[in-house]
Design an enzyme around this catalytic site. Structure first.
Site: not given
Length: 748
Positions: A156, A47-48, A42-44, A62
């Site tokens: 990217d 969540t995956v 989980s990040g900013g 995701k």
């Protein structure tokens, strides 16, 4: 100046099931017809999850946080990511099974890819052999060609976005992919992508075409073949300059590939081959065979291990916290994951995986590297220290101008370079995060209070210094307002504090964004924390316009002495000591040495001496800077890492010997390791002195070593990532600071 545009949190379905994080008590049980099994991270942005469909299919699911989903632009980018992932398809990417970008919680369900990302694969098995690089490149050309055929560019492509499976590479993370010619999602003054693998046109903010993806692919292949990118590493601004103007560094690339990659890294997009042309140049020739057949044996073993872990039992869901708990602490009992886990998983997802892959067959960096019982072991204390990962959190030290270090005070751990996080050092639980407390270099502590220089003011506002409410992270009313100094000048630093004073560097003149201005003047000051009055002020040397080098790299106030590592305009450090009562400079000496500047910036000080970290082990008198004693080491001109001093003992790592302990007053040896190989990079940081053990990093092959503080007996080494370690005795934690993470272990 262009600044990188952070993409949506990338989807990284890569970790074996046995290493997954448990679901939180408030995670949904199902989403989009899928039963959630565990968290991948989980990040900013979101969540995956690992999830299973009604038919039993395992997927990576995701999701986007509700607060992010409220932003129409973020939803649009999520939808475009879904579209680009569909365009890539199942052969060259993670198959998209289903998605709903319009749901209240947008979600995307894809194939759970079984294999490590390329950066982890190279860390695990070393640079790939030439046939593997050629096969990898040809297949990635096919992947990009499929994307470009739909007028979509990735923008990217980098090693962490290329997954290595037995069937071939898969390209993931389309968070900033977009249609050719569509630039409405790129903000003015930003450059979307990753600086180390950007094309020159992308770094300049111009249109990134399919030729830009070819440039990035050449960077990925350079990394695969040599273990480093074509433009090195470092600060974003430096990388973007080298991408635009410097020749690529192809050291270590097989000779036959150098002309191919050189063409792809042409600054002019017109000079680069197309994906089909590059594929022809990379064609592996007559050797044939499967993609997996070209891979090194350790990498094939890692892929097989991940495949075998898919149906292991998932961790149980975490219970709800007690009603009186406002912020649920992070679990401290989650078992450490197996080997080969990705540093990237934590850094981009903020997940609970451990950081940094160990060598093949070894455990991940919190695992004890146990030998066979018949193998001879070095002398060890009666009971080895406990060693288990207690918690870890993502944090940014991506562009350090000073050695990355936390602020430690009772019950609070402050970490981060831009935008501080206040954590409970015992559990890692967030106590607060307030953008008003912004730069670590504008924050300091006396061990009891936290002081911060306000950065939220206008350009013309005076410099204000406040205490920080340690319970909330809010700035209290300023106790000092320095009306002739500007609030938001780049080089402002709070250096250190005592119970009655704060020492800082402040300036006057016009505001500049990312460096010093030619019309600025700078001063070293002492401010009374009770009255807010200025006790003394000393002028500092001028800085060239746009110089990024801060005046000071570290500082300590000890009794009547203010000890500083001061940086010159050409970045060279000097050890400078002032009379803390008057500000008068007592002495200064250059900190010359072969180590990088930040390695020489560490300060070890007690009430008699300062022990520089510039390669030799010497005690200098605080009052006059004269050598009191010098330790020559096992061999003439032996080099030492930065020392640490505690309770009358100086500890330092000696090249080709290991840890030594000396009497701080006389320099007489207390004990020393018998002998171990010490690489130059293992002389970067001082030892962390705990309660019963001294902790030092002993290289990738040995990891972290705990040495008995009384006898010098070496405990069994622990697998650990290269990091800077700090002892927090009040919390009983050994704190590890990496480039983009903070973690904690028991302190013995």
């Amino acid at each position: 100046m262009l600044t990188p545009l952070t993409p949506l949190t990338p989807l990284t379905p890569l970790t074996p099931l046995s290493a997954l994080l448990p679901l939180s008590h408030d995670d949904p049980h199902t989403l989009g017809g899928h039963r959630l099994v565990a968290r991948l991270g989980s990040g900013g942005m979101g969540t995956v999850y690992l999830a299973r469909s009604a038919t039993g299919r395992t997927v990576a699911l995701k999701t986007m946080h509700a607060r992010i989903a409220a932003d129409p632009a973020a939803r649009t980018r999520f939808r475009l990511e879904v579209d680009a992932a569909r365009v890539m398809g199942p052969v060259h990417g993670a198959r998209v099974f289903d998605a709903d970008p319009l749901a209240e919680t947008p979600w995307l369900a894809t194939e759970y890819v079984l294999g490590p990302p390329l950066d982890e694969a190279v860390s695990l098995a070393g640079p790939l052999p030439e046939p593997a690089v050629r096969a990898l490149g040809a297949l990635l050309c096919a992947a990009l060609a499929q994307l470009h055929a739909s007028d979509v560019v990735h923008r990217d492509l980098k090693p962490s976005n290329v997954m290595i499976t037995a069937d071939g590479p898969k390209v993931i993370d389309f968070g900033i992919a977009r249609a050719l010619g569509d630039d409405h999602l790129t903000r003015t003054g930003t450059a979307a992508g990753t600086p180390a693998f950007m094309s020159p046109e992308q770094a300049t903010g111009l249109e990134h075409t399919s030729a830009g993806d070819v440039f990035a692919l050449a960077g990925v292949l350079t990394y695969a073949a040599s273990g480093h990118g074509p433009f090195g590493s470092g600060r974003h601004a430096d990388l973007m300059y080298r991408v635009r103007h410097a020749d690529p560094d192809l050291t270590g690339v097989p000779a036959a590939l150098v002309p191919v990659l050189t063409r792809c890294l042409d600054k002019d997009p017109a000079g680069r081959p197309t994906t089909s042309g590059l594929a022809a140049l990379l064609h592996p020739g007559q050797d044939g065979g499967s993609f997996a057949g070209h891979l090194p044996q350790p990498l094939r073993m890692e892929i097989a291990r991940r495949v075998g872990g898919v149906w292991n039992a998932p961790p149980p869901r975490l219970p709800a916290p007690p009603e009186h708990t406002l912020t649920p602490p992070l679990p401290s009992s989650t078992p450490p994951p197996p080997s080969g886990l990705s540093r990237r998983r934590l850094l981009t997802l903020g997940g609970g995986s451990l950081l940094g892959a160990a060598a093949a067959g070894a455990g991940a960096w919190a695992w004890l590297d146990r030998e066979d019982s018949t193998t001879a072991k070095p002398p060890a204390p009666a009971k080895d220290p406990a060693w288990d990962l207690l918690w870890q959190e993502p944090v940014s030290y991506a562009d350090p101008r000073i050695p990355p270090a936390p602020l430690l005070l009772n019950g609070l751990l402050l970490v981060g370079e831009y935008g501080l996080k206040g954590l409970d050092p015992a559990t890692g639980a967030a106590k607060w995060a307030d953008p008003a407390v912004y730069f670590m270099r504008r924050t300091t502590t006396d061990g009891t209070k936290v002081y911060a220089a306000d950065y939220t003011l206008d350009e013309a506002d005076p410099l204000r210094v406040s205490t920080v409410d340690t319970a909330t992270g809010k700035l209290n009313a300023p106790f000092s307002e320095l009306k002739d100094l500007r609030a938001i000048l780049y080089g402002t630093q709070l250096l250190c504090a005592t119970a009655d004073a704060v020492y800082l560097a402040g300036g006057r003149g016009t505001h500049t964004r990312d460096g010093f201005g030619k019309d600025q003047t700078w001063f070293l000051l002492k401010v009374d924390t009770r009255s807010g009055g200025r006790l003394w002020e000393v002028p500092l040397p001028a800085r060239p316009a746009a110089s990024p080098h801060l005046h000071f790299l570290s500082a300590r106030a000890v009794g009547r002495h203010l000890v500083l590592v001061q940086q010159s305009a050409d970045a060279e450090p000097r050890l400078v000591v002032h009379d803390a009562l008057t500000g008068r400079a007592l002495w200064d000496k250059p900190l010359q040495g072969a180590q990088p500047v930040l390695n020489r910036a560490h300060l070890a000080v007690d009430d008699r001496h300062v022990y520089p970290g510039a390669g030799e082990l010497v005690a200098l008198g605080l009052a006059d800077g004269k050598p009191v004693w010098r330790f020559e080491g096992l061999t003439p001109k032996a080099r030492f890492g930065p020392p640490a001093v505690k309770d009358g003992v100086v500890y330092a790592v000696e090249e080709n010997r290991g840890l030594v302990a000396l009497d701080a007053v006389t320099g007489a040896p207390r004990w020393a390791e018998k002998s171990r190989a010490v690489a130059p990079e293992d002389l970067a940081a001082p030892p962390a002195v705990g309660l019963s053990y001294v902790y030092t990093y002993a290289g990738a092959s040995s990891g972290l070593v705990a040495t008995d503080i009384r006898t010098g007996a070496v405990s069994h080494p622990f697998k650990a990532a290269r990091a800077r370690y700090f002892a927090d005795a009040s919390a009983g934690r050994l704190i590890a600071i990496g480039g983009e993470y903070v973690a904690a272990y028991p302190l013995a």
